[in-house]
Design an enzyme around this catalytic site. Structure first.
Site, PDB file in Angstrom:
ATOM      1  N   ASP A   5      -8.302  -7.315   2.303  1.00 43.11           N
ATOM      2  CA  ASP A   5      -7.197  -7.453   3.255  1.00 43.11           C
ATOM      3  C   ASP A   5      -7.649  -6.935   4.606  1.00 43.11           C
ATOM      4  O   ASP A   5      -8.562  -6.108   4.692  1.00 43.11           O
ATOM      5  CB  ASP A   5      -5.967  -6.649   2.803  1.00 43.11           C
ATOM      6  CG  ASP A   5      -6.115  -5.173   3.142  1.00 43.11           C
ATOM      7  OD1 ASP A   5      -5.521  -4.733   4.147  1.00 43.11           O
ATOM      8  OD2 ASP A   5      -6.845  -4.454   2.427  1.00 43.11           O
TER       9      ASP A   5
ATOM     10  N   CYS B 259      -5.786 -27.015  14.389  1.00 42.94           N
ATOM     11  CA  CYS B 259      -6.956 -27.894  14.476  1.00 42.94           C
ATOM     12  C   CYS B 259      -6.600 -29.349  14.222  1.00 42.94           C
ATOM     13  O   CYS B 259      -7.256 -30.256  14.736  1.00 42.94           O
ATOM     14  CB  CYS B 259      -8.016 -27.433  13.478  1.00 42.94           C
ATOM     15  SG  CYS B 259      -8.646 -25.768  13.816  1.00 42.94           S
TER      16      CYS B 259
ATOM     17  N   HIS C 237      -4.599 -20.364  12.428  1.00 47.54           N
ATOM     18  CA  HIS C 237      -5.980 -20.823  12.266  1.00 47.54           C
ATOM     19  C   HIS C 237      -6.865 -19.722  11.695  1.00 47.54           C
ATOM     20  O   HIS C 237      -7.650 -19.969  10.757  1.00 47.54           O
ATOM     21  CB  HIS C 237      -6.558 -21.294  13.598  1.00 47.54           C
ATOM     22  CG  HIS C 237      -8.048 -21.457  13.542  1.00 47.54           C
ATOM     23  ND1 HIS C 237      -8.657 -22.531  12.917  1.00 47.54           N
ATOM     24  CD2 HIS C 237      -9.067 -20.648  13.970  1.00 47.54           C
ATOM     25  CE1 HIS C 237      -9.973 -22.393  12.980  1.00 47.54           C
ATOM     26  NE2 HIS C 237     -10.244 -21.261  13.614  1.00 47.54           N
TER      27      HIS C 237
ATOM     28  N   CYS D 125     -11.473 -27.669   9.907  1.00 47.09           N
ATOM     29  CA  CYS D 125     -10.322 -26.865   9.488  1.00 47.09           C
ATOM     30  C   CYS D 125      -9.070 -27.725   9.375  1.00 47.09           C
ATOM     31  O   CYS D 125      -8.763 -28.505  10.282  1.00 47.09           O
ATOM     32  CB  CYS D 125     -10.097 -25.730  10.488  1.00 47.09           C
ATOM     33  SG  CYS D 125      -8.692 -24.663  10.070  1.00 47.09           S
TER      34      CYS D 125
ATOM     35  N   ASP E  54       0.850  -1.183   0.000  1.00 50.79           N
ATOM     36  CA  ASP E  54       0.000   0.000   0.000  1.00 50.79           C
ATOM     37  C   ASP E  54       0.890   1.238   0.000  1.00 50.79           C
ATOM     38  O   ASP E  54       2.094   1.168   0.220  1.00 50.79           O
ATOM     39  CB  ASP E  54      -0.997  -0.014   1.157  1.00 50.79           C
ATOM     40  CG  ASP E  54      -0.349  -0.037   2.521  1.00 50.79           C
ATOM     41  OD1 ASP E  54       0.816   0.387   2.630  1.00 50.79           O
ATOM     42  OD2 ASP E  54      -1.011  -0.466   3.480  1.00 50.79           O
TER      43      ASP E  54
ATOM     44  N   CYS F 275      -5.916 -26.650   9.343  1.00 50.14           N
ATOM     45  CA  CYS F 275      -4.701 -25.990   9.821  1.00 50.14           C
ATOM     46  C   CYS F 275      -4.044 -26.807  10.933  1.00 50.14           C
ATOM     47  O   CYS F 275      -4.669 -27.681  11.545  1.00 50.14           O
ATOM     48  CB  CYS F 275      -5.000 -24.567  10.296  1.00 50.14           C
ATOM     49  SG  CYS F 275      -5.669 -24.461  11.974  1.00 50.14           S
TER      50      CYS F 275
END
Length: 372
Positions: free
Chosen positions: A265, A308, A334, A303, A92, A305
């Site tokens: 974002d 998890c 996560h 999930c 940005d 990830c």
């Protein structure tokens, strides 16, 4: 080099899914993009970040200019090599951060004169300087330098910010000289429909590879943000990616995708993770809560990830209560995975022809037993 292809659309809404091609690989849309302000997504390594499904990562021009400086990043071979991320990146312009500072001495048509919070020196940030810094950083996408008015603001103040944003966009376009880096313009206009209309049409006239909607999630009511998206997206080129800046909640992303937005974002997932909060379905769970102490089930069975897959709610509760850094990292991983999977699922639903049924309108309570 930069191409956006629309692969499917929803017949009942404005939702579309596609692919934005960059020099460092494709970005499938809709897409949530993690924020790595200082060349790092807080608490997460680039290898861990890749496992969340992240494709494009953001960094901040203002912060990287102050530390370590764009020269050091350029000497390392650019931001990708400096941080060890080989996927697409976006920087940005630094405008939002500069205008958020309290110690501003001057904002005029030339740029923004402000005090370096690290050493007190004066810095003049102009559209040309922002482009110079971003070209040195070398991300795939550079954002134009704009003036983001606060909320609330008077119509005259927002009109002045629009005028300045449009003039600065012209200067950014003239100063930007990297063919391997796309320049995105930013639509401003606050909550004034006629100013949003003017800004959208003006920014679209520059024929840039992509356009962002800025000046949202700055304190305005959520419904006003929704109305801005509904008004602005039809005015933007359909064959370019549309980026809604600073948005990262499930409902807001679903509403935005239904109205034709492609990219998002937000710092929310890692910020929540660092404070011991997990995103599960449409809810936020405080893992400090005693109800998790004896809960030996996965945080979210759906999930994939590492938090998890390998750990339990009781273990995460223990880490957070013990102030172990691993707990903050696992929750950040996560939460990032959760938002990225959500946008990926929206894209799949668009391809499958069930987006309007599954996601628009989307309410957290109706998605408690999600499968994405």
């Amino acid at each position: 080099m930069f191409q956006f292809e629309i692969q499917a659309t929803c017949s009942n809404t404005g939702a579309r899914c596609g692919c934005f091609h960059t020099p460092h690989g494709p970005v499938t849309t809709p897409r949530f993009m993690p924020v790595g302000t200082l060349g790092t997504v807080k608490g997460v390594t680039t290898s861990q970040l890749a496992e969340t499904g992240a494709q494009m990562v953001l960094s901040n021009t203002y912060h990287l200019h102050l530390q370590p400086g764009e020269e050091i990043v350029a000497d390392a071979g650019g931001l990708h090599r400096f941080m060890g991320w080989d996927g697409p990146m976006l920087t940005d312009s630094g405008g939002f951060q500069v205008f958020s500072l309290g110690d501003l001495n001057r904002i005029d048509d030339e740029g923004v004169d402000f005090r370096n919070p690290r050493n007190g020196s004066r810095i003049l940030l102009t559209p040309e300087r922002s482009m110079q810094i971003q070209m040195r950083l070398g991300a795939d996408v550079a954002m134009a330098f704009d003036q983001c008015p606060p909320y609330p603001a008077t119509e005259n103040d927002v009109a002045e910010a629009c005028r300045r944003t449009h003039a600065w966009l012209g200067r950014c376009a003239d100063a930007h000289q990297r063919d391997d880096q796309a320049l995105f313009g930013i639509v401003q206009g606050g909550c004034f429909p006629h100013l949003r209309d003017l800004s959208a049409r003006t920014v679209a006239s520059f024929n840039l590879p992509g356009i962002a909607i800025g000046g949202v999630s700055v304190g305005e009511p959520v419904e006003e943000m929704h109305q801005i998206v509904r008004q602005v997206t039809p005015l933007l080129p359909a064959d370019r990616p549309r980026y809604l800046m600073g948005i990262g909640t499930l409902r807001e992303m679903a509403v935005a995708v239904a109205n034709g937005i492609d990219m998002f974002d937000c710092v929310l997932p890692t910020r929540l993770g660092r404070h011991g909060t997990a995103l599960v379905g449409g809810e936020r769970w405080n893992l400090r809560n005693a109800r998790f102490r004896h809960d030996h089930t996965p945080l979210d069975p759906n999930c994939p990830c590492i938090a998890c897959r390998q750990h339990t709610r009781a273990y995460l509760h223990h880490l957070i209560r013990s102030e172990e850094l691993l707990g903050l990292t696992l929750l950040s991983i996560h939460n990032l995975t959760h938002l990225i999977r959500f946008t990926t699922a929206m894209g799949q639903a668009i391809r499958d022809g069930c987006f309007s049924e599954d996601f628009a309108p989307w309410e957290p309570s109706s998605r408690a037993h999600h499968t994405w």
